[in-house]
Motif scaffolding. Structure first.
Motif, mmCIF file in Angstrom:
data_model
loop_
_atom_site.group_PDB
_atom_site.id
_atom_site.type_symbol
_atom_site.label_atom_id
_atom_site.label_comp_id
_atom_site.label_asym_id
_atom_site.label_seq_id
_atom_site.Cartn_x
_atom_site.Cartn_y
_atom_site.Cartn_z
ATOM 1 N N TYR A 68 -0.239 54.760 10.502
ATOM 2 C CA TYR A 68 1.209 54.872 10.588
ATOM 3 C C TYR A 68 1.869 54.268 9.351
ATOM 4 O O TYR A 68 1.399 53.262 8.814
ATOM 5 C CB TYR A 68 1.734 54.136 11.826
ATOM 6 N N ARG A 84 10.679 52.379 13.705
ATOM 7 C CA ARG A 84 10.675 53.771 13.270
ATOM 8 C C ARG A 84 9.463 53.943 12.361
ATOM 9 O O ARG A 84 9.237 53.122 11.447
ATOM 10 C CB ARG A 84 11.958 54.084 12.509
ATOM 11 N N ALA A 85 8.674 54.975 12.586
ATOM 12 C CA ALA A 85 7.451 55.150 11.815
ATOM 13 C C ALA A 85 7.137 56.628 11.629
ATOM 14 O O ALA A 85 7.781 57.495 12.225
ATOM 15 C CB ALA A 85 6.282 54.435 12.499
ATOM 16 N N ASP A 87 3.718 59.127 11.783
ATOM 17 C CA ASP A 87 2.302 59.313 12.062
ATOM 18 C C ASP A 87 1.721 60.103 10.888
ATOM 19 O O ASP A 87 2.042 61.284 10.705
ATOM 20 C CB ASP A 87 2.137 60.088 13.370
ATOM 21 N N VAL A 94 7.776 59.045 14.613
ATOM 22 C CA VAL A 94 7.505 58.483 15.934
ATOM 23 C C VAL A 94 8.268 57.170 16.073
ATOM 24 O O VAL A 94 8.748 56.598 15.085
ATOM 25 C CB VAL A 94 5.998 58.224 16.158
ATOM 26 N N ILE A 96 7.482 53.367 17.565
ATOM 27 C CA ILE A 96 6.380 52.497 17.987
ATOM 28 C C ILE A 96 6.974 51.289 18.690
ATOM 29 O O ILE A 96 7.819 50.583 18.138
ATOM 30 C CB ILE A 96 5.530 52.040 16.795
ATOM 31 N N GLU A 98 5.963 47.710 20.182
ATOM 32 C CA GLU A 98 4.866 46.765 20.084
ATOM 33 C C GLU A 98 5.300 45.389 20.549
ATOM 34 O O GLU A 98 6.477 45.040 20.501
ATOM 35 C CB GLU A 98 4.354 46.682 18.642
ATOM 36 N N TYR A 129 2.529 59.265 22.711
ATOM 37 C CA TYR A 129 1.515 59.914 21.886
ATOM 38 C C TYR A 129 0.213 59.116 21.827
ATOM 39 O O TYR A 129 -0.879 59.683 21.792
ATOM 40 C CB TYR A 129 2.037 60.098 20.462
ATOM 41 N N TYR A 141 2.442 51.069 21.728
ATOM 42 C CA TYR A 141 2.291 52.496 21.970
ATOM 43 C C TYR A 141 3.299 53.261 21.131
ATOM 44 O O TYR A 141 4.374 52.765 20.797
ATOM 45 C CB TYR A 141 2.370 52.875 23.453
ATOM 46 N N SER A 142 2.909 54.463 20.743
ATOM 47 C CA SER A 142 3.790 55.322 19.952
ATOM 48 C C SER A 142 4.294 56.445 20.839
ATOM 49 O O SER A 142 3.619 56.869 21.782
ATOM 50 C CB SER A 142 3.058 55.887 18.734
#
Length: 371
Positions: A68, A84-85, A87, A94, A96, A98, A129, A141-142
């Motif tokens: 990521y 904000r990321a 993939d 995606v 994320i 955490e 995802y 989790y994403s």
């Protein structure tokens, strides 16, 4: 006009350090925080522990963070954040979610949220995802990055009943999502306008399944993980006897009393969301969350017809039936959302519904009661 910034996320996190958002916090009797939005934040009143349930936190696989590219932080709370990321494998944006500091009381809830959300496959439920943990052990989790705003923010901008009635399709979409979740024996337990995202392209997405419960695993008693730390930012257990979990202004009285709940709690919350949309204000108000809880237990909210004139009779009937209360010791009389909507149509004495499109909930939205 509301100055709330747009939301871009697939879920929500504890936001004690971000007071502009709904958040999860611990409230001890007599020590509830003063808050202008009392009753709208997710609340936990700690009580005794009983049993355990839920997935093993160690079951998540380790994931290489180089998969990521992190491009920014969307929200941060006391124990977690949403990023904000992108993939890099699938070249898509995606969100994320955490944990920053895993703890014995908070990590099982986080993992359960990820796995329950991943199970639910519906257009109005944010898709997960991937779920795993970073090399340092922190779970994450994403999920789909949804650009939009909360239904709470959108309602606050609509000053007239006519403007708010245009938002009814979003409530219908939530009802349909809950009908599906209930068919999977999953209850949300924290439905509220702040947990519904209205996307920029017409999406309606139910988020934050952190208090969700799998009724297929419930063997007749509420259960929990280890009790939360003394001052956690989020609910530290899964479900405890006598524990109040949820958002006071939208929870049914049995949930406010710490009793075990089933699908009927979500039906009530749907009614409370519709009440908010029609009235332009929450069903219950108060200076503290504890005060709101007391009012929820003490009696029904002010009649909708007194708070807002000219509400269509069928909608008044739906709210009344969805938020129906039971005498002490009796079972709440709420039926499924579909039955409530169907009954409201049959009960109308004359003419077609004055809210075109809403009556379709009788056919398309079947959020269920207990089996």
């Amino acid at each position: 006009m509301s100055q709330a910034r747009p939301t871009e996320a697939g879920g929500s996190i504890d936001a004690r350090e971000n007071p502009g958002t709904d958040s999860t916090f611990t409230v001890q009797p007599g020590g509830a925080p003063e808050d202008a939005e009392a009753g709208t934040r997710t609340t936990l009143l700690s009580a005794r522990q009983a049993g355990t349930e839920g997935p093993s936190p160690g079951s998540l696989p380790e994931v290489d963070p180089s998969r990521y590219s992190i491009t920014g932080e969307l929200a941060r709370g006391g124990i977690g954040r949403i990023l904000r990321a992108r993939d890099l494998r699938l070249d898509r944006p995606v969100a994320i979610k955490e944990m920053l500091a895993p703890a014995r009381g908070t990590e099982p809830r986080f993992v359960a949220e990820a796995l329950v959300t991943a199970r639910l496959q519906h257009p109005a439920i944010v898709p997960v995802y991937e779920a795993g943990r970073w090399p340092g052990g922190e779970p994450f989790y994403s999920m789909k990055l949804v650009s939009g705003r909360s239904l709470a923010d959108v309602i606050s901008e609509r000053k007239t009943l006519k403007e708010r009635l245009a938002l009814l399709p979003h409530v219908l979409a939530v009802a349909e999502a809950m009908a599906y979740a209930h068919s999977e024996r999953i209850i949300h337990r924290d439905l509220k306008p702040a947990n519904v995202l209205v996307g920029n392209f017409g999406e309606t997405v139910v988020i934050d399944w952190g208090l969700a419960k799998d009724l297929s695993r419930d063997h007749g008693a509420e259960s929990s993980e280890a009790p939360p730390p003394a001052a956690p930012a989020v609910d530290g257990g899964l479900t405890r006897v006598g524990t109040v979990m949820g958002t006071p202004a939208y929870m049914p009285p049995e949930q406010a009393e710490g009793q075990p709940v089933d699908e009927r709690a979500d039906v009530y919350a749907l009614g409370a969301i519709l009440y908010h949309l029609l009235a332009g204000t929450r069903p219950y108000e108060g200076k503290t969350s504890e005060q709101v809880l007391q009012r929820v237990v003490g009696g029904p909210p002010p009649p909708l017809s007194e708070r807002q004139k000219h509400i269509p009779e069928d909608l008044l009937a739906i709210v009344t039936k969805a938020m129906a209360r039971a005498p002490p010791g009796a079972t709440p009389p709420r039926a499924s959302w579909r039955r409530i909507c169907g009954a409201s149509r049959r009960d109308r004495s004359s003419g077609p519904t004055t809210t075109p499109g809403w009556s379709c909930c009788a056919a398309s939205s079947g959020a269920t009661g207990p089996r």
